[in-house]
Design a protein around this motif. Sequence first.
Motif, PDB file in Angstrom:
ATOM      1  N   GLN A  32     -12.303   5.579  -9.218  1.00 26.73           N
ATOM      2  CA  GLN A  32     -11.030   6.048  -9.573  1.00 26.73           C
ATOM      3  C   GLN A  32      -9.945   5.536  -8.904  1.00 26.73           C
ATOM      4  OE1 GLN A  32     -12.504  10.311 -10.124  1.00 26.73           O
ATOM      5  NE2 GLN A  32     -10.242  10.086  -9.031  1.00 26.73           N
ATOM      6  N   LEU A  33     -10.148   4.865  -7.850  1.00 25.91           N
ATOM      7  CA  LEU A  33      -8.898   4.053  -6.772  1.00 25.91           C
ATOM      8  C   LEU A  33      -8.687   2.481  -7.006  1.00 25.91           C
ATOM      9  CD1 LEU A  33     -10.831   5.382  -3.354  1.00 25.91           C
ATOM     10  CD2 LEU A  33      -8.787   6.460  -4.387  1.00 25.91           C
ATOM     11  N   HIS A  34     -10.038   2.082  -7.343  1.00 26.99           N
ATOM     12  CA  HIS A  34      -9.800   0.670  -8.095  1.00 26.99           C
ATOM     13  C   HIS A  34      -8.784   0.403  -8.879  1.00 26.99           C
ATOM     14  CE1 HIS A  34     -11.206  -3.383  -8.670  1.00 26.99           C
ATOM     15  NE2 HIS A  34     -10.265  -3.473  -9.817  1.00 26.99           N
ATOM     16  N   GLN A  35      -7.477  -0.271  -8.701  1.00 23.67           N
ATOM     17  CA  GLN A  35      -6.050  -0.458  -9.928  1.00 23.67           C
ATOM     18  C   GLN A  35      -5.519  -1.538  -8.744  1.00 23.67           C
ATOM     19  OE1 GLN A  35      -3.313   3.068  -9.219  1.00 23.67           O
ATOM     20  NE2 GLN A  35      -4.816   4.338  -8.708  1.00 23.67           N
ATOM     21  N   PRO A  36      -4.594  -2.350  -9.622  1.00 24.09           N
ATOM     22  CA  PRO A  36      -4.535  -3.652  -9.447  1.00 24.09           C
ATOM     23  C   PRO A  36      -3.488  -3.674  -8.689  1.00 24.09           C
ATOM     24  CG  PRO A  36      -4.854  -2.718 -12.523  1.00 24.09           C
ATOM     25  CD  PRO A  36      -5.051  -1.745 -11.581  1.00 24.09           C
ATOM     26  N   SER A  37      -3.030  -2.278  -8.720  1.00 27.88           N
ATOM     27  CA  SER A  37      -1.623  -2.282  -7.631  1.00 27.88           C
ATOM     28  C   SER A  37      -1.255  -1.212  -7.667  1.00 27.88           C
ATOM     29  CB  SER A  37      -0.331  -2.999  -8.259  1.00 27.88           C
ATOM     30  OG  SER A  37       0.313  -3.104  -8.520  1.00 27.88           O
ATOM     31  N   ILE A  38      -1.153  -0.502  -6.136  1.00 31.21           N
ATOM     32  CA  ILE A  38      -0.238   0.790  -5.649  1.00 31.21           C
ATOM     33  C   ILE A  38       0.524   0.842  -4.789  1.00 31.21           C
ATOM     34  CG2 ILE A  38      -2.314   0.945  -4.437  1.00 31.21           C
ATOM     35  CD1 ILE A  38      -2.322   3.227  -5.117  1.00 31.21           C
ATOM     36  N   SER A  39       1.547   1.645  -4.729  1.00 32.03           N
ATOM     37  CA  SER A  39       2.700   1.540  -4.038  1.00 32.03           C
ATOM     38  C   SER A  39       2.948   2.858  -3.820  1.00 32.03           C
ATOM     39  CB  SER A  39       3.594   0.345  -3.904  1.00 32.03           C
ATOM     40  OG  SER A  39       3.220  -0.609  -4.247  1.00 32.03           O
ATOM     41  N   GLY A  40       3.612   2.795  -2.193  1.00 34.08           N
ATOM     42  CA  GLY A  40       3.906   4.478  -2.446  1.00 34.08           C
ATOM     43  C   GLY A  40       4.510   4.597  -1.055  1.00 34.08           C
ATOM     44  N   HIS A  41       5.078   5.425  -0.151  1.00 28.33           N
ATOM     45  CA  HIS A  41       5.064   6.743   0.839  1.00 28.33           C
ATOM     46  C   HIS A  41       3.974   6.856   1.649  1.00 28.33           C
ATOM     47  CE1 HIS A  41       9.919   6.004   0.366  1.00 28.33           C
ATOM     48  NE2 HIS A  41       8.857   6.026  -0.972  1.00 28.33           N
ATOM     49  N   LEU A  80      -0.005  -4.714   2.157  1.00 30.08           N
ATOM     50  CA  LEU A  80       1.255  -4.189   3.505  1.00 30.08           C
ATOM     51  C   LEU A  80       2.391  -3.113   3.344  1.00 30.08           C
ATOM     52  CD1 LEU A  80       4.525  -6.462   3.651  1.00 30.08           C
ATOM     53  CD2 LEU A  80       5.103  -3.707   3.076  1.00 30.08           C
ATOM     54  N   TRP A  81       1.993  -3.096   5.167  1.00 27.82           N
ATOM     55  CA  TRP A  81       1.527  -1.473   6.199  1.00 27.82           C
ATOM     56  C   TRP A  81       3.200  -1.500   6.360  1.00 27.82           C
ATOM     57  CZ3 TRP A  81      -1.135   2.752   5.253  1.00 27.82           C
ATOM     58  CH2 TRP A  81      -1.139   3.530   5.971  1.00 27.82           C
ATOM     59  N   TRP A  82       4.623  -1.018   6.120  1.00 25.58           N
ATOM     60  CA  TRP A  82       5.845  -0.640   7.014  1.00 25.58           C
ATOM     61  C   TRP A  82       5.969   0.116   7.435  1.00 25.58           C
ATOM     62  CZ3 TRP A  82      10.133  -3.170   3.666  1.00 25.58           C
ATOM     63  CH2 TRP A  82      11.473  -3.734   4.528  1.00 25.58           C
ATOM     64  N   LEU A  83       5.695   0.410   8.333  1.00 24.42           N
ATOM     65  CA  LEU A  83       6.142   1.691   9.264  1.00 24.42           C
ATOM     66  C   LEU A  83       7.561   1.603   9.694  1.00 24.42           C
ATOM     67  CD1 LEU A  83       4.573   4.135  11.676  1.00 24.42           C
ATOM     68  CD2 LEU A  83       5.286   2.522  12.814  1.00 24.42           C
ATOM     69  N   GLY A 110       6.384   5.829   6.597  1.00 22.48           N
ATOM     70  CA  GLY A 110       6.264   4.097   6.639  1.00 22.48           C
ATOM     71  C   GLY A 110       6.630   4.032   4.787  1.00 22.48           C
ATOM     72  N   ILE A 111       5.919   3.425   4.467  1.00 21.17           N
ATOM     73  CA  ILE A 111       5.939   2.775   3.526  1.00 21.17           C
ATOM     74  C   ILE A 111       4.529   1.133   2.460  1.00 21.17           C
ATOM     75  CG2 ILE A 111       8.090   3.140   1.814  1.00 21.17           C
ATOM     76  CD1 ILE A 111       8.702   0.147   2.084  1.00 21.17           C
ATOM     77  N   PHE A 112       3.684   1.252   1.917  1.00 20.26           N
ATOM     78  CA  PHE A 112       2.554   0.367   1.643  1.00 20.26           C
ATOM     79  C   PHE A 112       2.597   0.349   0.256  1.00 20.26           C
ATOM     80  CE2 PHE A 112       0.608   4.205  -0.257  1.00 20.26           C
ATOM     81  CZ  PHE A 112      -0.044   4.067  -0.817  1.00 20.26           C
ATOM     82  N   SER A 113       2.191  -1.080   0.293  1.00 14.65           N
ATOM     83  CA  SER A 113       1.711  -1.318  -1.307  1.00 14.65           C
ATOM     84  C   SER A 113       0.641  -2.430  -1.012  1.00 14.65           C
ATOM     85  CB  SER A 113       3.074  -2.465  -1.803  1.00 14.65           C
ATOM     86  OG  SER A 113       2.287  -3.064  -2.333  1.00 14.65           O
ATOM     87  N   LEU A 114      -0.990  -2.315  -2.204  1.00 15.72           N
ATOM     88  CA  LEU A 114      -1.501  -2.967  -2.360  1.00 15.72           C
ATOM     89  C   LEU A 114      -1.568  -3.962  -3.617  1.00 15.72           C
ATOM     90  CD1 LEU A 114      -4.518  -2.852  -1.030  1.00 15.72           C
ATOM     91  CD2 LEU A 114      -4.875  -1.098  -1.664  1.00 15.72           C
ATOM     92  N   ASN A 115      -2.154  -5.211  -3.504  1.00 14.97           N
ATOM     93  CA  ASN A 115      -2.556  -5.405  -4.508  1.00 14.97           C
ATOM     94  C   ASN A 115      -3.370  -6.376  -4.212  1.00 14.97           C
ATOM     95  OD1 ASN A 115      -1.473  -8.234  -3.714  1.00 14.97           O
ATOM     96  ND2 ASN A 115       0.421  -8.150  -4.778  1.00 14.97           N
TER      97      ASN A 115
END
Length: 196
Positions: free
Chosen positions: A28-37, A65-68, A55-60
């Motif tokens: 279920q968690l396996h996705q090509p990319s995911i971004s959010g707050h 990227l973990w942006w506090l 902050g925000i995060f993005s995973l691909n």
Amino acid sequence: MKRRLSVFVLWFFCLIAQAITAEDIAQQLHQPSISGHFTQTRQLHLSGLSIESEGIFSLNKNGLLWWLQKPFDVRTRIYNEQWGQWQNDTQSWLIQPQQALGREQTALMMHLLRGEWSALTQWFDLEATGNQQAWTLTLTPNSAIMRNIFTDIVLQGGQILTSVTLRETQGDVNTIRFSLQPLPPEQARFISDALE
């Protein structure tokens, strides 16, 4: 009596059929990319204080990227197996050594968001409960090094991961809540450049 027994047996097998496994959650968690707050609350056991951050995060496929953003601006990324922090003064990424403080925590978060349990089973035992709409995955340390840091890590979610709670051995509790929301264009561009 036979009718009650058959209803019970049917109900029991329906429960078994709907029970979720760690592998189901990973899929279920396996996705090509995911971004959010994200919002993060750290409850400090000794002082009784609670520290809030967001902050925000993005995973691909290339990394995380973990942006506090609050209370401080700290940008951390794992990109092609390298860990770095953004330097505002030079507008560039400073690659950190393998043993740098924060690297393991960022890598742990990347594995949790991706559902990469194989990377975690050397340190944790996994137990899944619930179903596809509402599940809990508990990671209990099975190695001495992790038992010195964590009591457990509890993930909760449905179609996506909604929260991670890290309970530390000294009593601190760190809870991170995720929400998938579109990012403002300027931030989305920065993230795209950082992870491409």
